[in-house]
Design a protein around this motif. Sequence first.
Motif, PDB file in Angstrom:
ATOM      1  N   ARG A 175      36.426  42.860  38.804  1.00 51.07           N
ATOM      2  CA  ARG A 175      37.849  43.090  38.599  1.00 51.07           C
ATOM      3  C   ARG A 175      38.109  43.459  37.136  1.00 51.07           C
ATOM      4  NH1 ARG A 175      37.952  38.171  41.865  1.00 51.07           N
ATOM      5  NH2 ARG A 175      38.788  38.628  43.943  1.00 51.07           N
ATOM      6  N   CYS A 189      41.729  33.512  37.210  1.00 57.85           N
ATOM      7  CA  CYS A 189      40.587  33.954  38.017  1.00 57.85           C
ATOM      8  C   CYS A 189      39.372  33.072  37.773  1.00 57.85           C
ATOM      9  CB  CYS A 189      40.292  35.417  37.701  1.00 57.85           C
ATOM     10  SG  CYS A 189      39.080  36.184  38.800  1.00 57.85           S
ATOM     11  N   TRP A 195      44.776  33.149  44.818  1.00 57.55           N
ATOM     12  CA  TRP A 195      45.420  34.468  44.901  1.00 57.55           C
ATOM     13  C   TRP A 195      44.411  35.600  44.839  1.00 57.55           C
ATOM     14  CZ3 TRP A 195      46.015  38.823  41.800  1.00 57.55           C
ATOM     15  CH2 TRP A 195      47.064  39.687  42.126  1.00 57.55           C
ATOM     16  N   PHE A 196      43.350  35.391  44.058  1.00 60.52           N
ATOM     17  CA  PHE A 196      42.378  36.462  43.852  1.00 60.52           C
ATOM     18  C   PHE A 196      41.464  36.670  45.056  1.00 60.52           C
ATOM     19  CE2 PHE A 196      43.683  35.205  39.623  1.00 60.52           C
ATOM     20  CZ  PHE A 196      43.869  36.427  39.005  1.00 60.52           C
ATOM     21  N   ASP A 197      41.312  35.676  45.887  1.00 56.71           N
ATOM     22  CA  ASP A 197      40.417  35.793  47.032  1.00 56.71           C
ATOM     23  C   ASP A 197      41.154  35.804  48.364  1.00 56.71           C
ATOM     24  OD1 ASP A 197      38.019  35.825  45.490  1.00 56.71           O
ATOM     25  OD2 ASP A 197      38.247  33.656  45.184  1.00 56.71           O
ATOM     26  N   TRP A 201      45.158  40.403  45.583  1.00 56.76           N
ATOM     27  CA  TRP A 201      44.662  41.331  44.551  1.00 56.76           C
ATOM     28  C   TRP A 201      44.478  42.727  45.148  1.00 56.76           C
ATOM     29  CZ3 TRP A 201      43.205  41.429  39.310  1.00 56.76           C
ATOM     30  CH2 TRP A 201      42.359  42.488  38.937  1.00 56.76           C
TER      31      TRP A 201
END
Length: 214
Positions: A175, A189, A195-197, A201
Amino acid sequence: MKHIRFYFDPISPYAALAFERLPEALAGQSYSVDYVPILFAALLKAGGQKGPAEIPAKRAWTYRQIAWHAHQLQIPMQLPTPHPFNPLALLRLAWASAEPGRTPSRLAVERIFRHVWRGAGADPNEPQRLADLTQDLALVQDPEGEPVKQALRGATDAALAAGVFGVPTLELEGRLFWGLDALPMVAACLQGDAWFDGGAWEAAGAAPPGVQRG
């Protein structure tokens, strides 16, 4: 331990501030960093853009915002004269401070950033100042040698291929996080923010383009 690549050009005040802020912003996390010097002008050319300092109104805003960030973060900073300047000599010094195949140390990068942004406004390319910096860095390669030039070209080309479009950019697990204000996102992160997984994103970056200029 997670790994970060910090792409930078010493011409960028935002990169200088992000560099100074990084340890505090990511305190308590387990990570390592490669500091990767690249040529910002090549990113601008590839994207068909002008630099912030090349647009008069944006130039004034950029310098005001940087002065504010430095004040707020309590980081001493002085705008060099001239700015923008040609950073090529400094980028080559950065690569020449490292063994072939390796990236510069944080200490070497710190010295280069502070040469530019804590130099009481002096010209970063003034010959005596460059000579003093060269001696201070204790180079292990010739900054004018082909291996150093190739390292800079290769790093810049690799950054472009990875999608880097500005500096500073931090790459973490594939990222890309752009800018000083992205440091809280990097910290989240690293902390494993769901939220990132969870698809957010990817979804946020897949929005279709709107009106496009010719």
